[in-house]
Write a protein that holds these residues in place. Sequence first.
Motif, PDB file in Angstrom:
ATOM      1  N   ALA A  10      34.763  48.667 -24.011  1.00 11.12           N
ATOM      2  CA  ALA A  10      34.605  47.220 -24.100  1.00 11.12           C
ATOM      3  C   ALA A  10      33.675  46.869 -25.244  1.00 11.12           C
ATOM      4  CB  ALA A  10      34.060  46.650 -22.788  1.00 11.12           C
ATOM      5  N   GLU A  61      38.249  44.880 -20.918  1.00 10.46           N
ATOM      6  CA  GLU A  61      38.206  43.437 -21.165  1.00 10.46           C
ATOM      7  C   GLU A  61      39.581  42.781 -21.110  1.00 10.46           C
ATOM      8  OE1 GLU A  61      34.373  42.954 -24.038  1.00 10.46           O
ATOM      9  OE2 GLU A  61      36.068  44.056 -24.892  1.00 10.46           O
ATOM     10  N   ASN A  78      30.126  43.511 -19.649  1.00  4.67           N
ATOM     11  CA  ASN A  78      31.379  43.291 -18.947  1.00  4.67           C
ATOM     12  C   ASN A  78      31.249  43.794 -17.507  1.00  4.67           C
ATOM     13  OD1 ASN A  78      34.074  44.762 -18.050  1.00  4.67           O
ATOM     14  ND2 ASN A  78      34.654  43.012 -19.315  1.00  4.67           N
TER      15      ASN A  78
END
Length: 875
Positions: A638, A619, A643
């Motif tokens: 993440a 991220e 994501n």
Amino acid sequence: MKILEIRTLRGANYWSGYWKRLIIMRLDIEDYEEKPTDKIEGFFERMKELMPSLRSHGCSYKEETGFYRRVEEGTWAGHVIEHFALEMQTLAGMDVGYGRTRETGEKGIYNVVFAYKEEEVGRYSARAAVKLFLDLAEGKSLDELKKILTDEIQAMRELREDVRFGPSTASIVEEAERRGIPYIRLNDRALIQLGYGKNQRRIQATTTDRTNMISVDIAGNKAATKKLLGEMGIPVPKGYAISEEKELESTVKAVGFPLVVKPLDANHGKGASIGLTTIEEARTAFHKAKEYSRRVIVEKMLVGEDFRALVVDNKLVAVAERTPAHVVGDGASTVQQLIDKENENPLRGYGHEKVLTLITVDSHTRNLLAAKNYTLETVVPDGEILYLKATANLSTGGTAIDRTDDTHPANVFLFERIAKIVGLDVAGIDVMAPNVSEPLVENGGGIIEINAAPGFRMHLAPSKGIGRNVAEHVVDMLFPTGKPARIPIIAITGTNGKTTTTRLIAHIIRGSGCVVGFTTTDGTYIQNNQIVTGDNTGPVSAQLVLKDPSVQVAVLETARGGIIRSGLGYDHTDIAVVTNVAADHLGLKDINSLEDLARVKSVVPRSVSRHGFAVLNAEDPNVYAMRKKVDGKCVYFAMDEDNEHIRRNARRGGLSCIYENGYITILKGKWKVRVEQAVNIPSTYGGRAGFMVQNALAATLACFVHGISLEDIRVGLTTFNAGTAQTPGRLNFIEVGDVTVLVDYAHNPAGLTALQNFIKQLPYTKQTVVLNGTGDRRDEDLREMGRLCAAHFDSIVIRRGHYLRGRDEQNMYQILQEGIKSSGREEVTVKLIPESYEAIDYAVSQSKMGELVVVLGDGVPNDLSIINKLRDKAH
């Protein structure tokens, strides 16, 4: 021109992925910023004449004379000094080729970067190159410059001989490096650690940690050695050990000429005299030997050649015939002229830089000449062999011929048996015999002495015959097939979350049954025992862990400062974790942007071995981009399972760790393996502390790829508490009377924002913060800390803190207050109390039940001590 700083990098570093040993010189070229080389009259022509070997430097043109072109076209002083430093080292016998010179953000100031082989020589060459440039640019005559250059190169050679490994030690270290075995120099001489942690072995010159000290004592006592070998049927010369000169004459009569007289317990030929044929010579030799030992060996000199047999791990690996330094007369030249001519031999060099060593004239030489009624001015008859040293050591100019393949099988058996009798793992056996191609028992040869820590040089690079890689047998003995030399290294870097992630990984692995050494911003630990206190996130602390013989796994917090200052301190990492990259420490050491900072942090994942893993935050764009520089395998974590990078990695069958539906979950391709719910992980405070959840994701994934079982990971996560014992200064709640105090090391805007997001979820009616700045942060970063505090907290107490780092105290207060004012929240109360105790005491005393005091950790141990005193006082 002014040298502002010289730093030494060891291990993986910011400047080069390949070169591990670099000098960084921060150089202010002052007026020469306006005078590139094409503006300095005659510089190019004089430089070519002074150092014609610079012709080979390709520079950016990557072809011969490329550097010449750059100088002729016009380049700056720092760039020229880089090439001077490289070439001066090469001319001094240390061939190095990597260099970079880069401008900094300050006019006229450059980072001059170049490789070294010997650290002290590299640092010396930096200063010498600056001086040479100035002398050249400012018009000194070429004759003066050539003398200066010659003197500097000789000084570098002498310094190299003082600090470098001897040829024997160097051969073992180089053989280990060829096999990927790392080494650490444990002192300034020849004590070397090969490998890391529990799997390390040690050598000192050619003795090893397997060398038996009783055997060393036996070999060191020549009389005891001779007695032991004689009783075991080994051929040894007749001789006796004596202490007084009055014993000499009767001993000589008993032994008979020719004689050898030598110290009882010296080595490397010190104090030894050979070929003595008169009692007067024997007396002189006796006194010479007494300078080295209380007792002296007088023994019959065996007739023949001088041989050295080397036995490693009870196997004969090399035999060399040795000849003392000598010259051969031509009927016209003097002794000195013959020595000078021999020293022109391209095989001879200073110290250990070449196959043979230069012959020097010393007291031993003069004594040998005097015995023949010669001086250095004597013309030596044609064909006469004139010996200049009494012993055949290569370090004094002797020569060696490899005789390994000529050695008779009976002698192979004899030499190996001798090593077993004495008990040495590495034994040098000195033999006097007509040859070694016949059994010694038949040709009248015998064993002169046994040497512990024998030199390897005569075998590695004989003057005739093939060289023998005898070091490989030592490394084979220390690290037999299948025995590891390394321990797993897990390195954690990033802006925020490093310490907690480091501690959590160490906690999980320790729980799986391994001995863990780990480094953090508050100290170095072996298991749970703190060995050193303070900020231990640099290469010195990393090496402390790697040198500890009990450590099975190293978990190393790795901060920006240590990487810039000295590199990692080791060659490569097995698992690298990068938590995030946020604005912090910008404006320091030429790191002026987030991109610059990311490049520094990327040193850690770049160091991952081909079979290792980089654990990256999917991220964070700056962290995710590091995947391109990783030789090993990349895995990702993440907070958001959707994501895009995580989804792409899953489609490719990759490995990730995500936070989904309140679970820490391993994602293997499309399959989910839930590890534990965040509500059961104390450090996350029921999942409310998002940054702690992120730390748990990183730690879980690192431990999983390391091979820790899911059950051990689960146990580790659920037994790791955010208390002062396991995570000091990281989300520590302490009750002081009716007031709750929260201590956290949020020291930059990103960390403070994450902390505030957590605090928003807590039910406290009023919130006070104790704030301080760090003096070496940029003004805008300090203002942002003030603004964020004012935007969230009801009351602010400003203190001085521990880390002004050269900044004026009043300036610090002013900038923080500017940030507070910029928030526009006029209702926030602000109090300035410089001393930490008074500041924290005031914040607590002004708070009531149901209110929260947040102390932004400065000197964490000191802050915790203050809060504990206030807690005790409240009770």
